[in-house]
Design a protein around this motif. Structure first.
Motif, PDB file in Angstrom:
ATOM      1  N   ARG A 134     -38.720  -3.416 -19.078  1.00 25.76           N
ATOM      2  CA  ARG A 134     -38.460  -2.017 -18.761  1.00 25.76           C
ATOM      3  C   ARG A 134     -37.422  -1.914 -17.656  1.00 25.76           C
ATOM      4  NH1 ARG A 134     -43.884  -2.615 -19.987  1.00 25.76           N
ATOM      5  NH2 ARG A 134     -44.665  -1.153 -21.555  1.00 25.76           N
ATOM      6  N   ILE A 135     -36.499  -0.980 -17.818  1.00 27.56           N
ATOM      7  CA  ILE A 135     -35.428  -0.768 -16.856  1.00 27.56           C
ATOM      8  C   ILE A 135     -35.810   0.393 -15.952  1.00 27.56           C
ATOM      9  CG2 ILE A 135     -32.970  -0.274 -16.588  1.00 27.56           C
ATOM     10  CD1 ILE A 135     -32.620  -1.149 -19.526  1.00 27.56           C
ATOM     11  N   PRO A 136     -35.739   0.243 -14.633  1.00 24.55           N
ATOM     12  CA  PRO A 136     -36.047   1.377 -13.749  1.00 24.55           C
ATOM     13  C   PRO A 136     -35.083   2.534 -14.004  1.00 24.55           C
ATOM     14  CG  PRO A 136     -35.915  -0.692 -12.513  1.00 24.55           C
ATOM     15  CD  PRO A 136     -35.395  -0.981 -13.884  1.00 24.55           C
ATOM     16  N   LEU A 137     -35.566   3.744 -13.788  1.00 22.93           N
ATOM     17  CA  LEU A 137     -34.696   4.904 -13.900  1.00 22.93           C
ATOM     18  C   LEU A 137     -33.731   4.957 -12.725  1.00 22.93           C
ATOM     19  CD1 LEU A 137     -37.130   7.788 -14.959  1.00 22.93           C
ATOM     20  CD2 LEU A 137     -35.654   6.403 -16.429  1.00 22.93           C
ATOM     21  N   LEU A 138     -32.550   5.498 -12.972  1.00 25.65           N
ATOM     22  CA  LEU A 138     -31.632   5.801 -11.885  1.00 25.65           C
ATOM     23  C   LEU A 138     -32.121   7.049 -11.159  1.00 25.65           C
ATOM     24  CD1 LEU A 138     -28.245   5.167 -13.715  1.00 25.65           C
ATOM     25  CD2 LEU A 138     -29.383   3.666 -12.081  1.00 25.65           C
ATOM     26  N   PRO A 139     -31.721   7.226  -9.895  1.00 20.93           N
ATOM     27  CA  PRO A 139     -32.278   8.339  -9.103  1.00 20.93           C
ATOM     28  C   PRO A 139     -32.128   9.712  -9.743  1.00 20.93           C
ATOM     29  CG  PRO A 139     -31.209   6.787  -7.642  1.00 20.93           C
ATOM     30  CD  PRO A 139     -30.922   6.315  -9.041  1.00 20.93           C
ATOM     31  N   TRP A 196     -34.399  14.431 -12.585  1.00 14.19           N
ATOM     32  CA  TRP A 196     -34.417  15.313 -13.744  1.00 14.19           C
ATOM     33  C   TRP A 196     -35.806  15.373 -14.382  1.00 14.19           C
ATOM     34  CZ3 TRP A 196     -34.078  13.667 -19.215  1.00 14.19           C
ATOM     35  CH2 TRP A 196     -33.915  14.749 -20.092  1.00 14.19           C
ATOM     36  N   LEU A 197     -36.539  14.265 -14.320  1.00 16.38           N
ATOM     37  CA  LEU A 197     -37.854  14.187 -14.955  1.00 16.38           C
ATOM     38  C   LEU A 197     -38.993  14.582 -14.022  1.00 16.38           C
ATOM     39  CD1 LEU A 197     -37.294  10.839 -16.852  1.00 16.38           C
ATOM     40  CD2 LEU A 197     -37.593  13.081 -17.904  1.00 16.38           C
ATOM     41  N   ALA A 198     -38.643  15.082 -12.839  1.00 18.90           N
ATOM     42  CA  ALA A 198     -39.682  15.385 -11.842  1.00 18.90           C
ATOM     43  C   ALA A 198     -40.690  16.409 -12.350  1.00 18.90           C
ATOM     44  CB  ALA A 198     -39.034  15.880 -10.552  1.00 18.90           C
ATOM     45  N   ASN A 199     -40.264  17.325 -13.205  1.00 20.49           N
ATOM     46  CA  ASN A 199     -41.164  18.354 -13.723  1.00 20.49           C
ATOM     47  C   ASN A 199     -41.704  18.025 -15.109  1.00 20.49           C
ATOM     48  OD1 ASN A 199     -40.893  19.881 -11.442  1.00 20.49           O
ATOM     49  ND2 ASN A 199     -39.242  21.148 -12.253  1.00 20.49           N
ATOM     50  N   GLY A 200     -41.631  16.758 -15.495  1.00 18.41           N
ATOM     51  CA  GLY A 200     -42.117  16.357 -16.801  1.00 18.41           C
ATOM     52  C   GLY A 200     -40.977  16.111 -17.768  1.00 18.41           C
ATOM     53  N   ILE A 201     -41.313  15.658 -18.966  1.00 17.76           N
ATOM     54  CA  ILE A 201     -40.302  15.329 -19.969  1.00 17.76           C
ATOM     55  C   ILE A 201     -39.830  16.607 -20.654  1.00 17.76           C
ATOM     56  CG2 ILE A 201     -39.842  14.067 -22.100  1.00 17.76           C
ATOM     57  CD1 ILE A 201     -41.879  12.008 -21.225  1.00 17.76           C
ATOM     58  N   PRO A 202     -38.556  16.965 -20.497  1.00 18.01           N
ATOM     59  CA  PRO A 202     -38.053  18.181 -21.151  1.00 18.01           C
ATOM     60  C   PRO A 202     -37.988  17.995 -22.667  1.00 18.01           C
ATOM     61  CG  PRO A 202     -36.609  17.444 -19.351  1.00 18.01           C
ATOM     62  CD  PRO A 202     -37.553  16.318 -19.667  1.00 18.01           C
ATOM     63  N   ARG A 203     -37.830  19.101 -23.351  1.00 13.74           N
ATOM     64  CA  ARG A 203     -37.733  19.050 -24.813  1.00 13.74           C
ATOM     65  C   ARG A 203     -36.390  18.458 -25.231  1.00 13.74           C
ATOM     66  NH1 ARG A 203     -34.520  23.237 -26.442  1.00 13.74           N
ATOM     67  NH2 ARG A 203     -34.197  24.960 -24.970  1.00 13.74           N
ATOM     68  N   PRO A 204     -36.295  17.934 -26.456  1.00 13.69           N
ATOM     69  CA  PRO A 204     -35.013  17.409 -26.936  1.00 13.69           C
ATOM     70  C   PRO A 204     -33.919  18.485 -26.890  1.00 13.69           C
ATOM     71  CG  PRO A 204     -36.799  16.727 -28.381  1.00 13.69           C
ATOM     72  CD  PRO A 204     -37.387  17.717 -27.420  1.00 13.69           C
ATOM     73  N   GLY A 205     -32.696  18.030 -26.639  1.00 12.73           N
ATOM     74  CA  GLY A 205     -31.573  18.949 -26.613  1.00 12.73           C
ATOM     75  C   GLY A 205     -31.311  19.593 -25.276  1.00 12.73           C
ATOM     76  N   TRP A 241     -45.548   4.902 -16.744  1.00 15.79           N
ATOM     77  CA  TRP A 241     -45.650   5.526 -15.424  1.00 15.79           C
ATOM     78  C   TRP A 241     -45.696   4.438 -14.365  1.00 15.79           C
ATOM     79  CZ3 TRP A 241     -44.646  10.304 -14.168  1.00 15.79           C
ATOM     80  CH2 TRP A 241     -44.870  10.690 -12.845  1.00 15.79           C
ATOM     81  N   PRO A 242     -44.760   4.371 -13.432  1.00 15.67           N
ATOM     82  CA  PRO A 242     -43.605   5.252 -13.315  1.00 15.67           C
ATOM     83  C   PRO A 242     -42.711   5.191 -14.561  1.00 15.67           C
ATOM     84  CG  PRO A 242     -43.843   3.868 -11.363  1.00 15.67           C
ATOM     85  CD  PRO A 242     -44.772   3.328 -12.391  1.00 15.67           C
ATOM     86  N   ARG A 243     -41.912   6.227 -14.758  1.00 16.06           N
ATOM     87  CA  ARG A 243     -41.030   6.298 -15.914  1.00 16.06           C
ATOM     88  C   ARG A 243     -40.045   5.131 -15.925  1.00 16.06           C
ATOM     89  NH1 ARG A 243     -43.843  10.061 -18.671  1.00 16.06           N
ATOM     90  NH2 ARG A 243     -43.910  12.072 -17.623  1.00 16.06           N
ATOM     91  N   THR A 244     -39.779   4.620 -17.107  1.00 10.40           N
ATOM     92  CA  THR A 244     -38.775   3.573 -17.275  1.00 10.40           C
ATOM     93  C   THR A 244     -37.913   3.916 -18.489  1.00 10.40           C
ATOM     94  OG1 THR A 244     -40.199   2.206 -18.690  1.00 10.40           O
ATOM     95  CG2 THR A 244     -40.302   1.797 -16.304  1.00 10.40           C
ATOM     96  N   GLN A 245     -36.895   3.090 -18.719  1.00 12.08           N
ATOM     97  CA  GLN A 245     -36.026   3.269 -19.879  1.00 12.08           C
ATOM     98  C   GLN A 245     -35.760   1.911 -20.521  1.00 12.08           C
ATOM     99  OE1 GLN A 245     -32.178   4.815 -18.536  1.00 12.08           O
ATOM    100  NE2 GLN A 245     -32.546   3.926 -16.519  1.00 12.08           N
ATOM    101  N   ARG A 246     -35.176   1.933 -21.689  1.00  4.95           N
ATOM    102  CA  ARG A 246     -34.909   0.704 -22.422  1.00  4.95           C
ATOM    103  C   ARG A 246     -33.560   0.832 -23.116  1.00  4.95           C
ATOM    104  NH1 ARG A 246     -37.705   4.186 -25.477  1.00  4.95           N
ATOM    105  NH2 ARG A 246     -37.184   4.387 -27.695  1.00  4.95           N
ATOM    106  N   LEU A 247     -33.039  -0.284 -23.573  1.00  3.17           N
ATOM    107  CA  LEU A 247     -31.846  -0.271 -24.411  1.00  3.17           C
ATOM    108  C   LEU A 247     -32.261  -0.329 -25.874  1.00  3.17           C
ATOM    109  CD1 LEU A 247     -29.219  -2.581 -22.666  1.00  3.17           C
ATOM    110  CD2 LEU A 247     -29.411  -0.109 -22.611  1.00  3.17           C
ATOM    111  N   ASP A 248     -31.669   0.547 -26.665  1.00  6.00           N
ATOM    112  CA  ASP A 248     -31.946   0.582 -28.103  1.00  6.00           C
ATOM    113  C   ASP A 248     -30.623   0.389 -28.826  1.00  6.00           C
ATOM    114  OD1 ASP A 248     -32.646   1.022 -30.690  1.00  6.00           O
ATOM    115  OD2 ASP A 248     -33.505   3.021 -30.382  1.00  6.00           O
TER     116      ASP A 248
END
Length: 517
Positions: free
Chosen positions: A101-106, A111-120, A162-169
């Motif tokens: 898992r890759i840590p999120l950038l600041p 941006w994700l502080a209030n939860g995961i926004p909807r697509p788009g 949690w904490p949020r992470t990202q990945r390469l796809d």
């Protein structure tokens, strides 16, 4: 310094002369000037730290390797020519696909502080005009080549971590484009097409890039509407993406192999460096600085001094013509306006910054694609301000210190635990003005087949975007009109106050520029 001087003397004069000419020409291109003398200072000619980042990329394309630190220490073409080194493409490190898992950038974390926004939600878009009709298959292949080239465009959010992470796809996500027969005459129809494209974007499962191609004809130029999710890019990254897209398209169109400029440091490297910054010995000085700023804010009464009424939220647009204000002038005028309005003794401002100078000794972020932009809190003690000149001097000192410690502020706020981390985060939370400085970006698409119809990236936020108590957005062009747009909470600030702030700031800017101070 002694080693550099010895090395300078060992270079043949013919080599130095050639480099001087190349670097001086690169200075002129980045600064938008016809020419620059080898002894003229890059920064005194209007260069900024972002121009310097792009200068690094420009010189790399021409076979010279320089660093941001070298440009700051040797800011003339003559001096920089003596410390630049020839680029060795054979030494380029290819970064493997990361595992785990890759840590999120600041800014992603923010941006994700209030939860995961909807697509788009939160999309960056550009409309590109071509000088001739466009080939759909070649353009779709070019988009794929650019996505494959930049790992930032392959990022996906791990929504259950949690904490949020990202990945390469690296899974192919094409086709990337839709072909539409005719460019719409109606702006509302174009907006509808853009909304359909953005609704396809999803930072969790992909895709994060979509576009609509209007091929054109003998009587009509081709156009490309392209949208990218903000999770993967910022304004500077979009310039890099569009420049590479133009290169790839022309190579494919001419039946050549796609060869894009060498990538700089990967998003993985930056994310890991940012997540570990608070553990480095050098972070201690930054922590001390931000604790001092928090203490200064605690000395201020956080309630506005004026008795304000609830009024309808509005936008105050003030056009400033015929002036060339710098960031310090705009910032100083803001401080002066707030002081004259007797709103605050201490003002905390979130300043948007490109964030590409971070870890410059270890990482090269000149051509890294991702959401690298950051926000730096700048705390100003306004009590000593008596004049516009005094405000400029105060801002000079505050910006120098804030920029020294600020590019890694959000990394500290994100990762530092305990009471110190909470206090440092409070500086951001008490910043009641956001200073977004989106003047026209330096253009990476010179001599390109595709020309942006909008000089500025079109940011398309949604209702998930958090609005501060007051925000100032500055946009336009250094060489022409500029606009100030205020966004504010009518429960705290009324339109009359914002109007006075704008009027006072405009007057202060003109005073500085007319006096050539």
């Amino acid at each position: 310094m002694q080693e550099l001087e010895v090395r300078e003397e060992s270079l043949p004069e013919s080599t130095i002369s050639t480099r001087e000419h190349l670097i001086a020409r690169a200075f002129a291109v980045e600064l938008g000037l016809p020419c620059v003398d080898p002894d003229e200072c890059f920064f005194e000619n209007g260069g900024t730290s972002l121009n310097a980042v792009l200068l690094v990329a420009n010189l790399q394309r021409q076979g010279l390797r320089v660093s941001l630190d070298q440009i700051a220490r040797f800011p003339t073409a003559r001096r920089l020519a003596r410390v630049a080194v020839e680029r060795d493409d054979a030494a380029t490190i290819i970064h493997p696909a990361p595992e785990g898992r890759i840590p999120l950038l600041p800014m992603q974390q923010e941006w994700l502080a209030n939860g995961i926004p909807r697509p788009g939600s939160n999309v960056v878009g550009f409309l590109l005009n071509a000088s001739e009709p466009l080939d759909f298959a070649a353009m779709d292949a070019a988009v794929r080549a650019v996505v494959d080239h930049h790992d930032g465009l392959q990022l996906r959010l791990n929504q259950h971590d949690w904490p949020r992470t990202q990945r390469l796809d690296r899974t192919p996500a094409g086709p990337f484009l839709r072909m539409l027969a005719r460019f719409p005459d109606d702006e509302l129809e174009l907006q509808r097409i853009a909304d359909e494209l953005r609704s396809d974007l999803d930072p969790i499962d992909g895709p994060v890039v979509r576009g609509a191609l209007f091929p054109g004809s003998d009587d009509e130029v081709g156009r490309l509407l392209i949208v990218v999710h903000h999770f993967c890019v910022d304004a500077v990254s979009m310039q890099i993406v569009l420049a590479d897209l133009d290169t790839a398209y022309m190579q494919i169109r001419n039946d050549n192999q796609v060869v894009l400029q060498r990538r700089s440091s990967s998003i993985l490297e930056l994310a890991q460096a940012a997540s570990m910054f608070h553990l480095r010995p050098s972070a201690a000085e930054s922590v001390t600085y931000w604790l001092e700023q928090a203490e200064l804010l605690r000395s201020e009464d956080t309630e506005p001094r004026l008795t304000l009424t609830r009024r309808r939220t509005g936008q105050i647009i003030k056009e400033i013509c015929g002036v060339r204000p710098s960031v310090r002038v705009l910032f100083g005028a803001l401080a002066y306006a707030v002081r004259r309005s007797e709103m605050r003794d201490v003002l905390a401002v979130r300043m948007t910054h490109h964030g590409r100078g971070r870890f410059s000794a270890q990482l090269d972020l000149a051509r890294t694609v991702g959401w690298l932009a950051t926000q730096i809190p700048v705390v100003l003690d306004l009590r000593a301000i008596q004049s516009v000149g005094g405000a400029m001097a105060l801002v000079d000192q505050a910006l120098a210190r804030a920029l020294r410690f600020g590019e890694n502020y959000q990394s500290l706020a994100q990762w530092l635990a305990g009471p110190a981390g909470a206090i440092i985060r409070s500086v951001r939370e008490q910043s009641d003005v956001t200073f977004n400085y989106y003047l026209r970006q330096p253009n990476l698409m010179r001599d390109a087949q595709l020309a942006p119809a909008n000089q500025q990236p079109h940011f398309m936020p949604t209702d998930t975007t958090r609005v501060p108590a007051m925000a100032l957005y500055i946009s336009g062009d250094f060489t022409g009109p500029m606009s100030l747009r205020w966004q504010f909470d009518p429960a705290i600030y009324d339109t009359d106050l914002i109007d006075r702030l704008a009027e006072t700031q405009v007057a202060a800017i003109k005073e500085v520029c007319d006096g050539d101070k």
